[in-house]
Design a protein around this motif. Structure first.
Motif, PDB file in Angstrom:
ATOM      1  N   ARG A 167      66.889   2.024  -3.784  1.00  0.00           N
ATOM      2  CA  ARG A 167      67.031   3.473  -3.567  1.00  0.00           C
ATOM      3  C   ARG A 167      67.410   3.731  -2.114  1.00  0.00           C
ATOM      4  NH1 ARG A 167      67.463   3.721  -8.104  1.00  0.00           N
ATOM      5  NH2 ARG A 167      66.093   4.521  -9.679  1.00  0.00           N
ATOM      6  N   GLU A 168      68.083   4.837  -1.871  1.00  0.00           N
ATOM      7  CA  GLU A 168      68.468   5.274  -0.526  1.00  0.00           C
ATOM      8  C   GLU A 168      69.262   4.211   0.227  1.00  0.00           C
ATOM      9  OE1 GLU A 168      68.031   8.437   0.118  1.00  0.00           O
ATOM     10  OE2 GLU A 168      66.770   8.709  -1.649  1.00  0.00           O
ATOM     11  N   ASN A 169      70.023   3.429  -0.505  1.00  0.00           N
ATOM     12  CA  ASN A 169      70.856   2.398   0.102  1.00  0.00           C
ATOM     13  C   ASN A 169      71.894   3.084   0.999  1.00  0.00           C
ATOM     14  OD1 ASN A 169      72.722   0.376   0.681  1.00  0.00           O
ATOM     15  ND2 ASN A 169      72.722  -0.452  -1.383  1.00  0.00           N
ATOM     16  N   PRO A 170      71.970   2.708   2.277  1.00  0.00           N
ATOM     17  CA  PRO A 170      72.964   3.328   3.161  1.00  0.00           C
ATOM     18  C   PRO A 170      74.403   3.186   2.648  1.00  0.00           C
ATOM     19  CG  PRO A 170      71.389   2.066   4.450  1.00  0.00           C
ATOM     20  CD  PRO A 170      71.114   1.777   2.993  1.00  0.00           C
ATOM     21  N   LEU A 171      74.667   2.169   1.831  1.00  0.00           N
ATOM     22  CA  LEU A 171      76.003   2.007   1.250  1.00  0.00           C
ATOM     23  C   LEU A 171      76.222   2.928   0.050  1.00  0.00           C
ATOM     24  CD1 LEU A 171      76.280  -1.886   1.350  1.00  0.00           C
ATOM     25  CD2 LEU A 171      77.261  -0.228   2.951  1.00  0.00           C
ATOM     26  N   GLY A 172      75.156   3.578  -0.407  1.00  0.00           N
ATOM     27  CA  GLY A 172      75.257   4.492  -1.545  1.00  0.00           C
ATOM     28  C   GLY A 172      75.107   3.830  -2.898  1.00  0.00           C
ATOM     29  N   ILE A 173      74.950   2.514  -2.936  1.00  0.00           N
ATOM     30  CA  ILE A 173      74.855   1.780  -4.202  1.00  0.00           C
ATOM     31  C   ILE A 173      73.380   1.615  -4.554  1.00  0.00           C
ATOM     32  CG2 ILE A 173      75.448  -0.336  -5.435  1.00  0.00           C
ATOM     33  CD1 ILE A 173      77.604  -0.739  -3.170  1.00  0.00           C
ATOM     34  N   ASN A 174      72.909   2.377  -5.515  1.00  0.00           N
ATOM     35  CA  ASN A 174      71.527   2.294  -5.967  1.00  0.00           C
ATOM     36  C   ASN A 174      71.494   1.788  -7.395  1.00  0.00           C
ATOM     37  OD1 ASN A 174      70.266   3.456  -3.574  1.00  0.00           O
ATOM     38  ND2 ASN A 174      71.261   5.355  -4.192  1.00  0.00           N
ATOM     39  N   TRP A 175      70.405   1.112  -7.753  1.00  0.00           N
ATOM     40  CA  TRP A 175      70.282   0.612  -9.119  1.00  0.00           C
ATOM     41  C   TRP A 175      68.830   0.493  -9.516  1.00  0.00           C
ATOM     42  CZ3 TRP A 175      71.787  -2.975  -5.323  1.00  0.00           C
ATOM     43  CH2 TRP A 175      70.928  -4.054  -5.125  1.00  0.00           C
ATOM     44  N   GLU A 176      68.662   0.336 -10.827  1.00  0.00           N
ATOM     45  CA  GLU A 176      67.354   0.027 -11.386  1.00  0.00           C
ATOM     46  C   GLU A 176      67.581  -0.853 -12.606  1.00  0.00           C
ATOM     47  OE1 GLU A 176      63.163   2.024 -12.723  1.00  0.00           O
ATOM     48  OE2 GLU A 176      64.660   3.239 -11.712  1.00  0.00           O
ATOM     49  N   VAL A 177      66.704  -1.837 -12.757  1.00  0.00           N
ATOM     50  CA  VAL A 177      66.804  -2.770 -13.873  1.00  0.00           C
ATOM     51  C   VAL A 177      65.924  -2.260 -15.007  1.00  0.00           C
ATOM     52  CG1 VAL A 177      66.360  -5.147 -14.633  1.00  0.00           C
ATOM     53  CG2 VAL A 177      67.166  -4.695 -12.295  1.00  0.00           C
ATOM     54  N   SER A 178      66.373  -2.460 -16.216  1.00  0.00           N
ATOM     55  CA  SER A 178      65.542  -2.190 -17.383  1.00  0.00           C
ATOM     56  C   SER A 178      65.838  -3.256 -18.425  1.00  0.00           C
ATOM     57  CB  SER A 178      65.804  -0.781 -17.934  1.00  0.00           C
ATOM     58  OG  SER A 178      67.107  -0.688 -18.464  1.00  0.00           O
ATOM     59  N   ILE A 179      64.997  -3.271 -19.424  1.00  0.00           N
ATOM     60  CA  ILE A 179      65.210  -4.199 -20.525  1.00  0.00           C
ATOM     61  C   ILE A 179      65.921  -3.416 -21.611  1.00  0.00           C
ATOM     62  CG2 ILE A 179      64.077  -5.678 -22.221  1.00  0.00           C
ATOM     63  CD1 ILE A 179      61.752  -5.880 -20.137  1.00  0.00           C
ATOM     64  N   PRO A 180      67.114  -3.850 -22.010  1.00  0.00           N
ATOM     65  CA  PRO A 180      67.882  -3.078 -22.996  1.00  0.00           C
ATOM     66  C   PRO A 180      67.198  -3.059 -24.358  1.00  0.00           C
ATOM     67  CG  PRO A 180      68.967  -5.159 -22.542  1.00  0.00           C
ATOM     68  CD  PRO A 180      67.792  -5.074 -21.618  1.00  0.00           C
ATOM     69  N   GLU A 181      67.413  -1.980 -25.059  1.00  0.00           N
ATOM     70  CA  GLU A 181      66.935  -1.888 -26.445  1.00  0.00           C
ATOM     71  C   GLU A 181      67.657  -2.934 -27.278  1.00  0.00           C
ATOM     72  OE1 GLU A 181      64.583   0.239 -27.698  1.00  0.00           O
ATOM     73  OE2 GLU A 181      64.241   0.896 -25.636  1.00  0.00           O
ATOM     74  N   PRO A 182      66.952  -3.586 -28.208  1.00  0.00           N
ATOM     75  CA  PRO A 182      67.590  -4.624 -29.022  1.00  0.00           C
ATOM     76  C   PRO A 182      68.854  -4.129 -29.743  1.00  0.00           C
ATOM     77  CG  PRO A 182      65.235  -4.664 -29.354  1.00  0.00           C
ATOM     78  CD  PRO A 182      65.537  -3.458 -28.503  1.00  0.00           C
ATOM     79  N   SER A 183      68.903  -2.874 -30.128  1.00  0.00           N
ATOM     80  CA  SER A 183      70.065  -2.365 -30.863  1.00  0.00           C
ATOM     81  C   SER A 183      71.278  -2.194 -29.964  1.00  0.00           C
ATOM     82  CB  SER A 183      69.723  -1.034 -31.518  1.00  0.00           C
ATOM     83  OG  SER A 183      69.371  -0.076 -30.511  1.00  0.00           O
TER      84      SER A 183
END
Length: 185
Positions: A167-183
């Motif tokens: 979050r608040e990456n000075p480069l503007g690239i933010n992310w979050e990991v999640s576990i995808p739904e099986p479907s």
């Protein structure tokens, strides 16, 4: 309640058989990126191969599946000092420099974090904040850069200290990991 039990069973079965993923990450993770008001969801998986760590990625864009990979050498896994923010390009298989990792900390940076409650990456010092979240059964270590305000939540596991959230990456690239739904796979 039945839904949660089924979801728990599916998550347990989703773990891969290789040593790295056995105790750390499911076969596929969903990285949700946000940049300049746009959202992109990449399916990613980590694999060990010949002492290197590979990150394979894929995304459906414009009704076409795009994919590629990043390769981290044993040196970068052990001693890397920078996160790569190189944008994925379809069909590109990038070998990172020995100083770079992608979406994970090197073992030396993780060791510094655990011993000193801070670490330096990309010439930036990150210090530990509160620790009250978990992912994949591991605590997340919340760190913050006091100069520019960048924040990371790092999976507290020495085998794969994955940057779970940025979050608040000075480069503007933010992310979050999640576990995808099986479907969705």
């Amino acid at each position: 309640m039945k839904k949660y039990i089924i979801l728990s069973i599916v998550l347990c079965l989703g773990f891969t058989g290789n040593l790295l993923a056995q105790s750390i990450v499911p076969d596929t993770l969903l990285f949700v990126f946000k940049l300049h008001g746009q959202t992109r969801k990449y399916e990613m998986s980590f694999r060990e191969k010949q002492d290197s760590l590979y990150l394979y990625w894929g995304i459906e864009r414009n009704l076409k599946w795009q994919s590629g990979s990043y390769a981290m050498s044993p040196e970068s896994i052990s001693w890397g000092t920078r996160l790569s923010f190189l944008q994925p390009e379809d069909g590109k298989h990038v070998k990172l420099s020995p100083e770079e990792t992608v979406y994970v900390l090197s073992h030396s940076a993780y060791k510094q974090l655990k011993e000193q409650h801070s670490f330096v990456y990309n010439r930036t010092t990150y210090s530990v904040q509160e620790r009250n979240e978990q992912a994949l059964g591991y605590p997340l270590i919340h760190v913050k850069d006091a100069m520019e305000g960048g924040e990371m939540w790092i999976l507290d596991n020495p085998k794969l200290p994955l940057v779970w959230r940025m979050r608040e990456n000075p480069l503007g690239i933010n992310w979050e990991v999640s576990i995808p739904e099986p479907s969705s796979l």
